[in-house]
Design a protein around this motif. Structure first.
Motif, PDB file in Angstrom:
ATOM      1  N   ILE A 129      33.464  40.399  38.553  1.00 43.44           N
ATOM      2  CA  ILE A 129      33.443  40.195  40.007  1.00 43.44           C
ATOM      3  C   ILE A 129      32.030  40.382  40.550  1.00 43.44           C
ATOM      4  O   ILE A 129      31.568  39.611  41.407  1.00 43.44           O
ATOM      5  CB  ILE A 129      34.430  41.156  40.694  1.00 43.44           C
ATOM      6  CG1 ILE A 129      35.877  40.781  40.317  1.00 43.44           C
ATOM      7  CG2 ILE A 129      34.251  41.138  42.207  1.00 43.44           C
ATOM      8  CD1 ILE A 129      36.917  41.744  40.839  1.00 43.44           C
ATOM      9  N   LEU A 134      34.437  36.261  43.580  1.00 40.87           N
ATOM     10  CA  LEU A 134      35.902  36.227  43.577  1.00 40.87           C
ATOM     11  C   LEU A 134      36.463  34.814  43.428  1.00 40.87           C
ATOM     12  O   LEU A 134      37.652  34.601  43.620  1.00 40.87           O
ATOM     13  CB  LEU A 134      36.442  36.842  44.880  1.00 40.87           C
ATOM     14  CG  LEU A 134      36.025  38.288  45.153  1.00 40.87           C
ATOM     15  CD1 LEU A 134      36.508  38.715  46.540  1.00 40.87           C
ATOM     16  CD2 LEU A 134      36.580  39.222  44.084  1.00 40.87           C
ATOM     17  N   LYS A 139      37.873  33.897  37.796  1.00 39.03           N
ATOM     18  CA  LYS A 139      39.236  33.824  37.266  1.00 39.03           C
ATOM     19  C   LYS A 139      39.255  33.161  35.891  1.00 39.03           C
ATOM     20  O   LYS A 139      39.924  33.630  34.958  1.00 39.03           O
ATOM     21  CB  LYS A 139      40.130  33.046  38.232  1.00 39.03           C
ATOM     22  CG  LYS A 139      40.342  33.689  39.597  1.00 39.03           C
ATOM     23  CD  LYS A 139      41.299  32.854  40.425  1.00 39.03           C
ATOM     24  CE  LYS A 139      41.591  33.470  41.780  1.00 39.03           C
ATOM     25  NZ  LYS A 139      40.419  33.436  42.664  1.00 39.03           N
ATOM     26  N   THR A 215      41.116  39.421  41.872  1.00 36.88           N
ATOM     27  CA  THR A 215      40.106  38.700  42.645  1.00 36.88           C
ATOM     28  C   THR A 215      40.743  38.258  43.965  1.00 36.88           C
ATOM     29  O   THR A 215      41.632  38.926  44.479  1.00 36.88           O
ATOM     30  CB  THR A 215      39.573  37.501  41.846  1.00 36.88           C
ATOM     31  OG1 THR A 215      40.649  36.604  41.525  1.00 36.88           O
ATOM     32  CG2 THR A 215      38.940  37.965  40.543  1.00 36.88           C
TER      33      THR A 215
END
Length: 267
Positions: A129, A134, A139, A215
């Motif tokens: 992060i 985010l 991801k 996130t």
């Protein structure tokens, strides 16, 4: 072997394969019916609002689709899942094959790969992060880190498990190293590669939800967080069922791919 004998054998295998498929389908449908029955009974016995019946879950899922909440969440999660998983399969297969082919490289890296495989990937999320924010990239990296380790280890094991007698025979015929790798080692490593992909696919799906929770809350993981915090169990379980279906479809597709790739063994 006479042609008629080979033809009869092929027909027998096909008929036996169809019978196995029908039996498997019947058993799976029977178990699904049993599972739904147990689920219904458990929902009726549970206190009101604590558990939802299959019918309530189906109605909630349909309502979520009609309201435009479910399909965008599925699309967002699949984007993260498929991207991270495919990157993991591509990179992990190449690295694992390289480690198995070049033994010095394998002996150098295997201990580090094992150490990373034993480290919970959740520990890396704060660092990811900080580095990537985010968004989608963070991801995808979380999913990639979860799926890549079993792919590397299984590809490495598959190359190392190559039949040494076949390799020696190929060398005796003057085959080059690349030809031996392509025609002897890699075909034998296919089951290992697909097994690694199956394990990686399961972990990748789990990490997709983890990534969406840690996130920016979005996708199916975001829906789980929203409905779970509000104790809306019908909607919550509808999302769980969707995740289970995605996992089943992906693993079944990998199983069928493995079966197709290994048809040469039955020829």
């Amino acid at each position: 072997m006479p042609k008629t004998t080979r033809t009869a054998g092929a027909v027998t295998r096909r008929s036996g394969g169809r019978a196995d498929l029908l039996l498997t389908a019947a058993l799976r449908l029977g178990f699904l019916a049993l599972l739904l029955a147990v689920w219904t009974i458990a929902a009726r016995m549970a206190p009101p609002g604590l558990f939802a019946s299959p019918l309530a879950v189906a109605k909630a899922g349909w309502a979520m689709m009609a309201e435009g909440r479910l399909l965008p969440a599925i699309a967002a999660s699949l984007t993260v899942y498929v991207t991270g998983f495919l990157l993991a399969v591509g990179f992990g297969s190449l690295l694992g094959i390289a480690m198995g082919t070049f033994r010095l490289l394998g002996r150098t890296l295997d201990i580090y790969v094992m150490a990373l495989a034993a480290t919970p990937r959740v520990a890396f999320i704060p660092l990811i992060i900080v580095a990537l924010g985010l968004g989608l990239q963070a991801k995808v990296l979380i999913v990639f880190l979860g799926a890549v380790m079993p792919v590397i280890l299984n590809a490495y094991a598959g190359v190392r498990a190559a039949d040494p007698e076949l390799v020696e025979m190929a060398q005796a015929t003057g085959a080059s190293r690349s030809r031996i790798l392509a025609h002897v080692i890699l075909p034998g490593a296919v089951p290992y590669l697909v097994t690694g992909a199956r394990i990686g696919a399961t972990i990748a799906l789990i990490n997709t939800i983890v990534a969406e929770l840690y996130t920016a809350i979005s996708g199916l993981g975001g829906l789980l967080a929203i409905y779970g915090s509000r104790f809306r169990m019908a909607e919550y379980l509808a999302v769980v069922v969707v995740l289970a279906l995605i996992g089943a479809i992906v693993t079944e597709a990998l199983r069928l791919m493995e079966k197709r790739l290994l048809r040469w063994r039955d020829a």
